[in-house]
Design an enzyme around this catalytic site. Sequence first.
Site, mmCIF file in Angstrom:
data_model
loop_
_atom_site.group_PDB
_atom_site.id
_atom_site.type_symbol
_atom_site.label_atom_id
_atom_site.label_comp_id
_atom_site.label_asym_id
_atom_site.label_seq_id
_atom_site.Cartn_x
_atom_site.Cartn_y
_atom_site.Cartn_z
ATOM 1 N N GLY A 11 3.833 75.725 19.446
ATOM 2 C CA GLY A 11 4.323 76.076 19.927
ATOM 3 C C GLY A 11 3.032 75.330 20.986
ATOM 4 N NE ARG A 72 7.289 77.960 17.362
ATOM 5 C CZ ARG A 72 5.842 78.502 17.385
ATOM 6 N NH1 ARG A 72 4.797 77.268 16.852
ATOM 7 N NH2 ARG A 72 5.945 78.868 18.151
ATOM 8 C CG ASP A 103 -0.317 77.439 10.776
ATOM 9 O OD1 ASP A 103 0.952 77.730 12.173
ATOM 10 O OD2 ASP A 103 -0.140 78.827 10.730
ATOM 11 C CB THR A 126 -2.278 76.709 18.630
ATOM 12 O OG1 THR A 126 -1.750 77.770 17.883
ATOM 13 C CG2 THR A 126 -3.413 76.352 16.942
ATOM 14 C CG ASP A 128 -1.595 81.917 17.269
ATOM 15 O OD1 ASP A 128 -1.526 82.770 18.684
ATOM 16 O OD2 ASP A 128 -0.710 81.852 16.986
ATOM 17 C CG ASP A 130 -3.780 80.362 13.671
ATOM 18 O OD1 ASP A 130 -3.743 78.918 14.925
ATOM 19 O OD2 ASP A 130 -2.715 80.496 13.249
ATOM 20 N NE ARG A 172 4.815 83.236 13.978
ATOM 21 C CZ ARG A 172 5.559 82.782 14.914
ATOM 22 N NH1 ARG A 172 6.483 83.152 15.072
ATOM 23 N NH2 ARG A 172 5.301 81.527 15.314
HETATM 24 O O1 F6P Z 1 1.723 79.375 19.489
HETATM 25 C C1 F6P Z 1 1.804 80.322 18.692
HETATM 26 C C2 F6P Z 1 2.349 82.010 19.311
HETATM 27 O O2 F6P Z 1 2.335 81.739 20.180
HETATM 28 C C3 F6P Z 1 1.871 82.734 18.277
HETATM 29 O O3 F6P Z 1 0.846 83.374 18.463
HETATM 30 C C4 F6P Z 1 3.417 83.718 18.291
HETATM 31 O O4 F6P Z 1 3.824 84.331 17.033
HETATM 32 C C5 F6P Z 1 3.819 82.118 18.591
HETATM 33 O O5 F6P Z 1 3.487 81.480 18.930
HETATM 34 C C6 F6P Z 1 6.014 82.861 19.750
HETATM 35 O O6 F6P Z 1 6.340 81.263 19.364
HETATM 36 P P1 F6P Z 1 7.898 81.303 19.881
HETATM 37 O O7 F6P Z 1 7.900 80.851 21.180
HETATM 38 O O8 F6P Z 1 8.464 80.245 19.760
HETATM 39 O O9 F6P Z 1 8.433 82.218 19.782
#
Ligand code: F6P
Length: 324
Positions: A11, A72, A103, A126, A128, A130, A172
């Site tokens: 992300g 991803r 992560d 990120t 997050d 995390d 998440r």
């Molecule tokens: O980058 C992390 C994050 O923002 C999470 O908090 C979230 O659940 C996820 O990415 C959403 O990802 P995507 O944009 O691939 O739906």
Amino acid sequence: MKKIALITSGGDAPGMNACVRAVVKTCLGKGIVPIGYCDGYSGMIENRFISLVSDDVVNIIQRGGTILGTARNDEFRTEDGRAKAIKNLKVEGINGLVCIGGDGSFRGARALSSEMDIPVIAIPGTIDNDIFGTDRTIGFDTAMNTVVDAVDKIKDTAGSHHRIFLVEVMGRDAGFIALETAIASGAASVLIPEERSNIKLLAEDLKSQNKRRSNSIVIVAEGDDAGGVKEIYEKLLPLMDGYTLRYSILGHVQRGGRPSAFDRILATRMGVFSVELLLEGKSDVMIGSNGDALHTLPIEDAVNAAAMPRLENLQVIKALKTVR
Ligand code: F6P
């Protein structure tokens, strides 16, 4: 060291561009050619890259997103996928790799590092926050400010209509954004994945608080065990007779926007440090921050501990309950 490759992965996070800029400028200053692979590990597998020059990073420190693109990539989770990427890095004569991501990207960097002899440095990027081993990840501060700004606006309408609002924020698997923005926005309560949520208790708590307040904000991390915010709203509604409830999902707005000064500075320092580490012969390590100091630790440590709840969470909850 002649060529250093760079990717942004997973992300996107505000401040990634500031980090790319720092890596590129540090490389160029030391006579190293910086190569940017496009769209994270996808570009490495498909051999899509650009040789970065100074002009590429002009005026990007203030821009959200990432000029390199990100993705991803499922293929990279397989040994065959990584073998394609390693072959491409070798053919291109890459001597070091800097990976900026979260992560999942760290797991990729760790696997790659164990399968090739090209040194790898991982930088936590990120929203997050995390990642084990760092108190801040690039993008977290900006995302928090975006959330607080949005919640301040929601509070205006919540107050005018005497409503309780559930506000879903990203995270998440982790409640860092939820916890800290709950404090910063004076929320009545917070639900995070690291703690078991009890909707009945939440209802009682909100009712007791609403004897003295006409509006309340509950921040809900998207990964909460009680479900998504809509589900939580539907469970809470029948328990809140006499109150008006609404919910709002902030979503991807949290990932964009101009990085805060804090994120630009953190990203710049980590970017410069990553090239220095490669020049010192370091590999398979991530960069972490502890207050003002930067340090390194094995990527493997971060990967193994990434999903663990941290002690700080509980302290933050205590602070929230004391001052709400
Ligand atoms: O980058 C992390 C994050 O923002 C999470 O908090 C979230 O659940 C996820 O990415 C959403 O990802 P995507 O944009 O691939 O739906």
